[in-house]
Design an enzyme around this catalytic site. Structure first.
Site, PDB file in Angstrom:
ATOM      1  CE  LYS A   1      86.629  42.419 -20.321  1.00  0.00           C
ATOM      2  NZ  LYS A   1      86.705  43.775 -19.763  1.00  0.00           N
ATOM      3  CB  THR A   2      84.147  36.864 -15.715  1.00  0.00           C
ATOM      4  OG1 THR A   2      85.406  37.361 -16.140  1.00  0.00           O
ATOM      5  CG2 THR A   2      84.252  35.400 -15.394  1.00  0.00           C
TER       6      THR A   2
ATOM      7  CG  ASP B   1      89.580  37.140 -18.524  1.00  0.00           C
ATOM      8  OD1 ASP B   1      89.262  38.012 -19.351  1.00  0.00           O
ATOM      9  OD2 ASP B   1      89.710  37.373 -17.311  1.00  0.00           O
TER      10      ASP B   1
ATOM     11  CB  THR C   1      91.671  44.910 -21.297  1.00  0.00           C
ATOM     12  OG1 THR C   1      92.890  44.186 -21.447  1.00  0.00           O
ATOM     13  CG2 THR C   1      90.993  44.505 -20.011  1.00  0.00           C
TER      14      THR C   1
ATOM     15  NE  ARG D   1      86.827  42.927 -11.176  1.00  0.00           N
ATOM     16  CZ  ARG D   1      87.602  42.677 -12.232  1.00  0.00           C
ATOM     17  NH1 ARG D   1      88.746  43.309 -12.381  1.00  0.00           N
ATOM     18  NH2 ARG D   1      87.234  41.801 -13.147  1.00  0.00           N
TER      19      ARG D   1
END
Ligand code: ADE
Length: 352
Positions: free
Chosen positions: A80-81, A125, A174, A233
């Protein structure tokens, strides 16, 4: 300014050329930012979302207006980032990155909004953790690019409308369900990030290996991809650990056998499950005879935070069909019971 991937490898080259020996944390962070894709072309996966974003970006450019506010939701580690940074780069805008817990006081959010440059992207975030006051400050800023500031008290209370530069807010969470309705409604684009396919993760592994100068075979990359829980990740973390193992125990080349051996050593099984996943499944599947078991009971038994179980561990277990969420708690599926050799599964009680 759009930063190409060539630019990226130049950065790494200069690091190597100068034989710099930074501390471990600086070293890791340098590579962390170097392996992050900076353009849509180098960002693997999330194809539908990328195609939609490319159109929205082009339309905004043609209209000469900032891109609509965007909300990305989904499990952690899906990019997302990274995607927010790609969007900023592709629109030629700067980006400010923060997270909701850092915006505790009204002046935190006001300060950041007032400091924005025209067209800038603001990334928040964990936006579901924004407090009510911060949310209410954000509403007019998102809608009309104004802040409502109160001055004076009692009878002389006045509300001043202070303009803020036109910006694009990108929120990430999330837990989309935990966002208030009015906040969610102010995002023009709301999109869920999906888990990555094995093939997409294999591409991520190969790309990262290339940037980090890791020698990996096609099968070796696929073996890492298969155990990465659909999450880039994790794939990026595992490829480094597998490369370390290959270098210390073998000749440095990562093939399928070495990948699997290294991942077995890390206690990650062929389904990508780690020790906590397996403990969670065994708890429901054996101790609680297949379930249902409440989330808090699971958390207490595992010594884990219930939010971590819900937001980090469960999404993949649900997606892969290992567990089911029911109003009375979590249950094991017949599939999980079968492959993990549990005596119980709660979906077909007649079996026991
Ligand atoms: N690293 C992390 N996420 C990635 C992605 N989606 N594409 C390429 N590299 C990545």
């Amino acid at each position: 300014m759009i930063i190409s991937d060539n630019e990226q490898s130049k950065n790494i080259k200069s690091l190597n050329d100068e034989k710099m020996t930074p501390s471990i944390t600086e070293f890791d962070m340098t590579f962390e930012s170097n392996i992050r894709p900076k353009t849509f072309d180098s960002y693997i996966g999330q194809t539908n979302l990328k195609n939609m974003l490319k159109i929205s970006i082009e339309a905004a450019k043609k209209r000469e207006i900032p891109l609509d506010h965007l909300l990305f939701y989904g499990p952690p580690g899906l990019g997302k980032t990274t995607l927010a940074c790609v969007i900023a780069n592709e629109t030629g805008a700067e980006i400010k990155i923060t997270s909701a817990p850092a915006l505790e006081r009204p002046r935190d959010i006001i300060g950041i909004l007032m400091s924005l440059k025209p067209g800038e992207v603001l990334f928040i975030d964990e936006i579901h953790r924004l407090n009510k006051i911060a949310e209410e400050i954000l509403y007019p800023a998102m809608e009309d690019f104004f802040l409502d500031m109160n001055t004076g008290k009692g009878q002389s209370l006045k509300t001043l409308r202070v303009p803020v530069p036109k910006f694009t807010l990108i929120g990430a969470t999330t837990k989309a369900g935990a966002l208030s309705g009015p906040l969610r409604d102010r995002f023009g684009i709301v999109h869920r990030l999906e888990f990555y396919s094995q093939d997409e993760l294999k591409q991520v592994v190969k790309r990262t290996a290339k940037i980090l100068n890791i020698d990996i075979t096609e099968d070796g990359a696929l073996a890492v991809a298969k155990r990465s829980r659909g999450t880039p990740r994790i794939a990026n973390r595992l490829v480094k650990r597998v490369a370390d193992y290959a270098l210390v125990k073998y000749d440095g080349i990562v093939n399928e056998k070495i990948s699997n051996e290294a991942l077995d050593n890390l206690n990650i099984d062929k389904y990508g499950l780690d020790a906590t996943d397996r403990a969670l499944l065994a708890l429901i599947g054996e101790k609680y005879q297949g379930g249902p078991v409440g989330l808090e009971t699971l958390a207490a038994a595992l010594g884990e935070d219930s939010k971590t179980i819900e937001e980090v561990y469960e999404p993949y277990l649900l997606q892969e069909g290992f567990i089911q969420r029911t109003p009375r708690g979590r249950k094991i599926t017949p599939y999980a019971a079968k492959i993990l050799n549990f005596k119980y599964d709660s979906i077909q009680p007649s079996l026991f």
